[in-house]
Design a protein around this motif. Structure first.
Motif, mmCIF file in Angstrom:
data_model
loop_
_atom_site.group_PDB
_atom_site.id
_atom_site.type_symbol
_atom_site.label_atom_id
_atom_site.label_comp_id
_atom_site.label_asym_id
_atom_site.label_seq_id
_atom_site.Cartn_x
_atom_site.Cartn_y
_atom_site.Cartn_z
ATOM 1 N N SER A 191 0.801 -1.223 0.000
ATOM 2 C CA SER A 191 0.000 0.000 0.000
ATOM 3 C C SER A 191 0.832 1.272 0.000
ATOM 4 C CB SER A 191 -0.902 0.021 1.243
ATOM 5 O OG SER A 191 -1.811 -1.041 1.208
ATOM 6 N N LEU A 192 0.188 2.297 -0.515
ATOM 7 C CA LEU A 192 0.674 3.669 -0.444
ATOM 8 C C LEU A 192 -0.322 4.468 0.379
ATOM 9 C CD1 LEU A 192 1.397 4.318 -4.245
ATOM 10 C CD2 LEU A 192 3.047 3.610 -2.493
ATOM 11 N N VAL A 193 0.136 5.571 0.921
ATOM 12 C CA VAL A 193 -0.757 6.483 1.628
ATOM 13 C C VAL A 193 -0.286 7.905 1.353
ATOM 14 C CG1 VAL A 193 0.542 6.319 3.799
ATOM 15 C CG2 VAL A 193 -1.853 6.978 3.853
ATOM 16 N N SER A 194 -1.225 8.799 1.152
ATOM 17 C CA SER A 194 -0.887 10.207 0.955
ATOM 18 C C SER A 194 -0.370 10.787 2.266
ATOM 19 C CB SER A 194 -2.136 10.984 0.516
ATOM 20 O OG SER A 194 -1.877 12.375 0.540
ATOM 21 N N ALA A 195 0.604 11.661 2.183
ATOM 22 C CA ALA A 195 1.114 12.349 3.374
ATOM 23 C C ALA A 195 -0.017 13.088 4.091
ATOM 24 C CB ALA A 195 2.227 13.312 2.988
ATOM 25 N N VAL A 196 -1.012 13.539 3.345
ATOM 26 C CA VAL A 196 -2.170 14.205 3.955
ATOM 27 C C VAL A 196 -2.921 13.224 4.848
ATOM 28 C CG1 VAL A 196 -4.354 15.391 3.489
ATOM 29 C CG2 VAL A 196 -2.370 15.820 2.025
ATOM 30 N N ASN A 197 -3.034 11.979 4.404
ATOM 31 C CA ASN A 197 -3.727 10.971 5.198
ATOM 32 C C ASN A 197 -2.911 10.542 6.412
ATOM 33 O OD1 ASN A 197 -4.938 10.021 2.130
ATOM 34 N ND2 ASN A 197 -6.301 10.670 3.754
ATOM 35 N N VAL A 198 -1.586 10.593 6.315
ATOM 36 C CA VAL A 198 -0.750 10.354 7.497
ATOM 37 C C VAL A 198 -1.043 11.428 8.537
ATOM 38 C CG1 VAL A 198 1.601 10.217 8.393
ATOM 39 C CG2 VAL A 198 1.060 9.178 6.188
ATOM 40 N N SER A 199 -1.147 12.668 8.095
ATOM 41 C CA SER A 199 -1.483 13.763 8.999
ATOM 42 C C SER A 199 -2.839 13.545 9.648
ATOM 43 C CB SER A 199 -1.461 15.098 8.244
ATOM 44 O OG SER A 199 -1.812 16.159 9.101
ATOM 45 N N GLU A 200 -3.808 13.110 8.866
ATOM 46 C CA GLU A 200 -5.139 12.810 9.416
ATOM 47 C C GLU A 200 -5.071 11.701 10.461
ATOM 48 O OE1 GLU A 200 -8.822 13.551 6.507
ATOM 49 O OE2 GLU A 200 -7.560 11.864 5.927
ATOM 50 N N LEU A 201 -4.321 10.658 10.163
ATOM 51 C CA LEU A 201 -4.171 9.548 11.090
ATOM 52 C C LEU A 201 -3.575 10.028 12.407
ATOM 53 C CD1 LEU A 201 -4.175 6.490 11.767
ATOM 54 C CD2 LEU A 201 -1.912 6.375 10.658
ATOM 55 N N VAL A 202 -2.512 10.794 12.322
ATOM 56 C CA VAL A 202 -1.868 11.319 13.531
ATOM 57 C C VAL A 202 -2.838 12.199 14.317
ATOM 58 C CG1 VAL A 202 -0.022 12.853 14.365
ATOM 59 C CG2 VAL A 202 0.473 11.115 12.625
ATOM 60 N N ALA A 203 -3.578 13.052 13.632
ATOM 61 C CA ALA A 203 -4.546 13.926 14.308
ATOM 62 C C ALA A 203 -5.606 13.111 15.042
ATOM 63 C CB ALA A 203 -5.192 14.875 13.303
ATOM 64 N N LYS A 204 -6.126 12.083 14.384
ATOM 65 C CA LYS A 204 -7.158 11.235 15.013
ATOM 66 C C LYS A 204 -6.596 10.490 16.218
ATOM 67 C CE LYS A 204 -10.708 11.945 12.306
ATOM 68 N NZ LYS A 204 -11.962 12.499 12.767
ATOM 69 N N LEU A 205 -5.354 10.025 16.117
ATOM 70 C CA LEU A 205 -4.749 9.315 17.240
ATOM 71 C C LEU A 205 -4.497 10.254 18.415
ATOM 72 C CD1 LEU A 205 -2.329 6.881 15.355
ATOM 73 C CD2 LEU A 205 -4.610 6.397 16.297
ATOM 74 N N THR A 206 -4.136 11.505 18.120
ATOM 75 C CA THR A 206 -3.988 12.467 19.221
ATOM 76 C C THR A 206 -5.346 12.762 19.848
ATOM 77 O OG1 THR A 206 -4.103 14.419 17.777
ATOM 78 C CG2 THR A 206 -1.908 13.559 18.272
ATOM 79 N N ASP A 207 -6.395 12.829 19.022
ATOM 80 C CA ASP A 207 -7.757 13.021 19.554
ATOM 81 C C ASP A 207 -8.150 11.881 20.490
ATOM 82 O OD1 ASP A 207 -8.059 15.353 18.096
ATOM 83 O OD2 ASP A 207 -9.369 14.456 16.568
ATOM 84 N N GLN A 208 -7.631 10.682 20.216
ATOM 85 C CA GLN A 208 -7.930 9.513 21.044
ATOM 86 C C GLN A 208 -7.089 9.473 22.318
ATOM 87 O OE1 GLN A 208 -7.496 5.984 18.592
ATOM 88 N NE2 GLN A 208 -9.074 6.664 17.166
ATOM 89 N N GLY A 209 -6.191 10.457 22.456
ATOM 90 C CA GLY A 209 -5.395 10.551 23.672
ATOM 91 C C GLY A 209 -4.028 9.894 23.609
ATOM 92 N N MET A 210 -3.603 9.463 22.432
ATOM 93 C CA MET A 210 -2.277 8.851 22.319
ATOM 94 C C MET A 210 -1.199 9.921 22.427
ATOM 95 S SD MET A 210 -2.080 5.938 19.430
ATOM 96 C CE MET A 210 -3.029 4.449 19.515
ATOM 97 N N SER A 211 -0.108 9.552 23.070
ATOM 98 C CA SER A 211 1.043 10.452 23.166
ATOM 99 C C SER A 211 1.841 10.408 21.861
ATOM 100 C CB SER A 211 1.953 10.006 24.313
ATOM 101 O OG SER A 211 2.586 8.775 23.994
ATOM 102 N N GLU A 212 2.747 11.372 21.705
ATOM 103 C CA GLU A 212 3.591 11.378 20.501
ATOM 104 C C GLU A 212 4.407 10.100 20.403
ATOM 105 O OE1 GLU A 212 5.904 14.896 19.661
ATOM 106 O OE2 GLU A 212 4.298 16.188 20.431
ATOM 107 N N GLY A 213 4.916 9.623 21.520
ATOM 108 C CA GLY A 213 5.700 8.388 21.521
ATOM 109 C C GLY A 213 4.873 7.193 21.082
#
Length: 127
Positions: free
Chosen positions: A31-53
């Motif tokens: 698979s490939l993923v757009s860098a924009v979708n990586v940003s979305e994934l990170v944003a959603k994970l931060t919304d879920q309370g995940m730390s940067e680590g």
């Protein structure tokens, strides 16, 4: 060789162990993923309370092949706005579709609304 473009919603299904995760896990190595979708994934994970680590650990485990969002994809994503607006697709959604169109790869998403699209690229909804 890559055969699939993953939407952030598909990646979230995998990370969160939601319905459709097995489909995403199966195609992830190709698979490939757009860098924009990586940003979305990170944003959603931060919304879920995940730390940067924790997010870095998730990203390392996914081992994504992220493709920069370039001018060509930007144009296609913009041109997709009129035909996707009625379904509520975001810039991230259109970035994913633009990458799919650019690469002529199957696009995999968890967003059921995408099944209504007829834009010249094959779309698989995972649930």
């Amino acid at each position: 060789m890559s055969e699939v473009v993953l939407d952030a919603s598909a990646l979230l299904a995998l990370v969160n162990q939601e319905p459709g995760q097995a489909i995403v896990a199966e195609v992830l190595p190709w698979s490939l993923v757009s860098a924009v979708n990586v940003s979305e994934l990170v944003a959603k994970l931060t919304d879920q309370g995940m730390s940067e680590g924790e997010i870095q650990d998730v990203l390392a485990a996914l081992d994504l092949t992220a493709i920069p969002f370039d001018e060509g994809q930007g144009l296609v994503a913009g041109y997709l706005r009129p035909v996707t607006k009625h379904l509520g697709l975001s810039l991230g959604d259109r970035a994913c579709l633009a990458l799919g169109l650019q690469t002529q790869c199957l696009v995999v998403t968890a967003d059921k609304a995408w099944a209504k699209l007829d834009i010249g690229v094959e779309i698989q909804v995972i649930r």
